[in-house]
Design a protein around this motif. Structure first.
Motif, mmCIF file in Angstrom:
data_model
loop_
_atom_site.group_PDB
_atom_site.id
_atom_site.type_symbol
_atom_site.label_atom_id
_atom_site.label_comp_id
_atom_site.label_asym_id
_atom_site.label_seq_id
_atom_site.Cartn_x
_atom_site.Cartn_y
_atom_site.Cartn_z
ATOM 1 N N VAL A 45 27.642 3.581 85.251
ATOM 2 C CA VAL A 45 28.090 3.998 83.929
ATOM 3 C C VAL A 45 28.039 5.516 83.882
ATOM 4 O O VAL A 45 27.237 6.146 84.591
ATOM 5 N N GLU A 46 28.897 6.074 83.072
ATOM 6 C CA GLU A 46 28.928 7.522 82.852
ATOM 7 C C GLU A 46 28.171 7.810 81.560
ATOM 8 O O GLU A 46 28.566 7.316 80.494
ATOM 9 N N ILE A 47 27.083 8.542 81.657
ATOM 10 C CA ILE A 47 26.323 8.914 80.464
ATOM 11 C C ILE A 47 27.106 9.995 79.728
ATOM 12 O O ILE A 47 27.316 11.084 80.257
ATOM 13 N N ASN A 48 27.558 9.689 78.507
ATOM 14 C CA ASN A 48 28.325 10.694 77.771
ATOM 15 C C ASN A 48 27.559 11.294 76.597
ATOM 16 O O ASN A 48 27.984 12.303 76.037
ATOM 17 N N GLY A 49 26.409 10.707 76.233
ATOM 18 C CA GLY A 49 25.603 11.334 75.190
ATOM 19 C C GLY A 49 25.113 12.708 75.603
ATOM 20 O O GLY A 49 24.903 13.588 74.761
ATOM 21 N N SER A 50 24.972 12.916 76.917
ATOM 22 C CA SER A 50 24.528 14.212 77.441
ATOM 23 C C SER A 50 25.566 15.309 77.230
ATOM 24 O O SER A 50 25.236 16.508 77.317
ATOM 25 N N PHE A 51 26.798 14.924 76.959
ATOM 26 C CA PHE A 51 27.848 15.892 76.671
ATOM 27 C C PHE A 51 27.661 16.488 75.282
ATOM 28 O O PHE A 51 27.895 17.675 75.062
ATOM 29 N N TYR A 52 27.217 15.662 74.344
ATOM 30 C CA TYR A 52 27.141 16.083 72.949
ATOM 31 C C TYR A 52 25.837 16.791 72.602
ATOM 32 O O TYR A 52 25.816 17.653 71.723
ATOM 33 N N SER A 53 24.750 16.430 73.280
ATOM 34 C CA SER A 53 23.464 17.053 72.978
ATOM 35 C C SER A 53 22.515 16.846 74.149
ATOM 36 O O SER A 53 22.715 15.949 74.977
ATOM 37 N N LEU A 54 21.479 17.672 74.204
ATOM 38 C CA LEU A 54 20.457 17.507 75.216
ATOM 39 C C LEU A 54 19.669 16.229 74.926
ATOM 40 O O LEU A 54 19.183 16.022 73.805
ATOM 41 N N PHE A 80 28.157 22.345 75.446
ATOM 42 C CA PHE A 80 27.734 23.716 75.154
ATOM 43 C C PHE A 80 28.101 24.638 76.313
ATOM 44 O O PHE A 80 28.513 25.785 76.112
ATOM 45 N N VAL A 81 27.995 24.109 77.532
ATOM 46 C CA VAL A 81 28.341 24.881 78.729
ATOM 47 C C VAL A 81 29.847 25.021 78.880
ATOM 48 O O VAL A 81 30.370 26.121 79.130
ATOM 49 N N THR A 82 30.566 23.897 78.733
ATOM 50 C CA THR A 82 31.997 23.878 79.063
ATOM 51 C C THR A 82 32.908 24.279 77.908
ATOM 52 O O THR A 82 33.925 24.947 78.121
ATOM 53 N N HIS A 83 32.565 23.882 76.687
ATOM 54 C CA HIS A 83 33.458 24.081 75.555
ATOM 55 C C HIS A 83 33.052 25.241 74.653
ATOM 56 O O HIS A 83 33.924 25.886 74.057
ATOM 57 N N MET A 84 31.755 25.484 74.512
ATOM 58 C CA MET A 84 31.302 26.555 73.626
ATOM 59 C C MET A 84 31.103 27.859 74.383
ATOM 60 O O MET A 84 31.644 28.903 74.010
ATOM 61 N N LYS A 85 30.356 27.790 75.477
ATOM 62 C CA LYS A 85 30.192 28.982 76.309
ATOM 63 C C LYS A 85 31.371 29.197 77.249
ATOM 64 O O LYS A 85 31.536 30.302 77.776
ATOM 65 N N ARG A 86 32.155 28.159 77.458
ATOM 66 C CA ARG A 86 33.354 28.237 78.297
ATOM 67 C C ARG A 86 33.033 28.801 79.691
ATOM 68 O O ARG A 86 33.757 29.618 80.240
ATOM 69 N N LEU A 87 31.875 28.338 80.222
ATOM 70 C CA LEU A 87 31.380 28.641 81.564
ATOM 71 C C LEU A 87 30.843 30.057 81.720
ATOM 72 O O LEU A 87 30.428 30.435 82.818
ATOM 73 N N ARG A 88 30.775 30.829 80.655
ATOM 74 C CA ARG A 88 30.316 32.214 80.751
ATOM 75 C C ARG A 88 28.856 32.329 80.297
ATOM 76 O O ARG A 88 28.482 31.766 79.268
ATOM 77 N N ASP A 89 28.064 33.053 81.078
ATOM 78 C CA ASP A 89 26.667 33.291 80.720
ATOM 79 C C ASP A 89 25.933 31.970 80.467
ATOM 80 O O ASP A 89 25.332 31.749 79.414
ATOM 81 N N PRO A 117 37.782 21.953 78.589
ATOM 82 C CA PRO A 117 38.739 21.710 77.501
ATOM 83 C C PRO A 117 40.130 22.211 77.875
ATOM 84 O O PRO A 117 40.276 23.024 78.807
ATOM 85 N N PRO A 118 41.163 21.764 77.165
ATOM 86 C CA PRO A 118 42.535 22.208 77.477
ATOM 87 C C PRO A 118 42.757 23.699 77.278
ATOM 88 O O PRO A 118 43.782 24.230 77.712
ATOM 89 N N THR A 119 41.822 24.378 76.636
ATOM 90 C CA THR A 119 41.983 25.816 76.357
ATOM 91 C C THR A 119 41.411 26.711 77.452
ATOM 92 O O THR A 119 41.518 27.936 77.358
#
Length: 276
Positions: A45-54, A80-89, A117-119
């Motif tokens: 199974v793919e744990i997806n709750g880890s995507f939304y919060s720690l 937070f890493v991929t969509h909010m920080k967008r891989l920076r810092d 994300p698509p952006t």
């Protein structure tokens, strides 16, 4: 050709969905036993709750203990890493992610999925810096986890109970990733490229860029909703047979959960592959 056939893990993206109750999960099954029920029918199974919060270490420990010995978890990296920080810092956010309990999965830890994300467009320098931060085994993940910030104080797991490699997969959604340099770039960093089936204009890419293949099936005609026909499942089984015959492990997860198709499509694909 690689010398040894690869292994296959088929599952769903997540398992806790209200609309699955009474359809996939039997009436009266306690929510706390849903993962146990699913894990006796699917191999991963793919744990997806880890995507939304720690999450918390006790959650990961419980998930480990509720599933059979050969079961495997993919873990979706935090938005937070991929969509909010967008891989920076993202040094500290990555440390927080791995300190949140991921290592408690032990010998059941499978690939870590990083969904962009698509952006976020194709940027080799940005991606290379990000890939350099990713731990490639659980010992390195434990060292990284120890660099967590105060938000994880008192609830961090910074020791690895089992030493094993940590694989990473990248799912891309910006059209600029349709680039002839992408496969070689990812191979050079040992990062798997996700093959995504979706009713959207996201890039469809089948290049194998690591020693494993990661597939996400979001729904061919209706995103997150439509089921896969017998003919479509036959075609996916043939693709997976080809990858495993070439020696690549394959992880495939159905994300078409809205109309309760994901678990049934996953079982249908397992049946076609002859995997128990």
């Amino acid at each position: 050709m690689r010398g040894v056939s690869g292994r296959v893990w088929i599952g769903t993206s997540g398992w806790r969905y209200r609309n699955w109750r009474g359809e996939f999960y039997p009436d009266g099954l306690p929510q706390r036993r849903e993962l146990e029920y699913l894990s006796r029918r699917l191999g991963s199974v793919e744990i997806n709750g880890s995507f939304y919060s720690l999450q918390k270490p006790e959650f990961y420990r419980r998930w480990h203990d509720e599933t059979p010995p050969e079961f495997l978890f993919a873990v979706k990296g935090g938005r937070f890493v991929t969509h909010m920080k967008r891989l920076r810092d993202v040094g500290v956010p990555l440390a927080n992610f791995f300190a949140s309990g991921v290592l408690a999965l032990g010998d059941k830890l499978g690939p870590v999925l990083w969904q962009l994300p698509p952006t976020v467009p194709y940027d080799q320098d940005l991606l290379a810096d990000f890939f350099d931060l990713l731990p490639r085994d659980t010992a390195a993940a434990a060292v990284l986890a120890a660099a967590h910030d105060e938000r994880l104080t008192g609830r961090a797991l910074t020791e690895a109970p089992v030493e094993r490699p940590v694989r990473h997969a990248l799912e891309v959604r910006h059209p600029s990733f349709v680039d002839p340099t992408l496969p070689g770039f990812l191979r050079g960093h040992g990062i798997g490229l996700v093959t995504a089936s979706a009713a959207r204009d996201w890039p469809y890419l089948e290049d194998v860029t690591a020693d494993f293949v990661y597939v996400r099936l979001h729904g061919e005609t209706e995103l997150y909703a439509s089921g896969y026909t017998d003919e479509e499942l036959d075609r996916w089984a043939a693709r997976i047979d080809g990858w495993t015959a070439a020696g690549f492990d394959v992880h495939a997860y159905f994300d078409n959960d809205m109309k309760v198709r994901a678990p049934f499509d996953a079982m249908g694909l397992l049946e076609r592959l002859g995997v128990r």
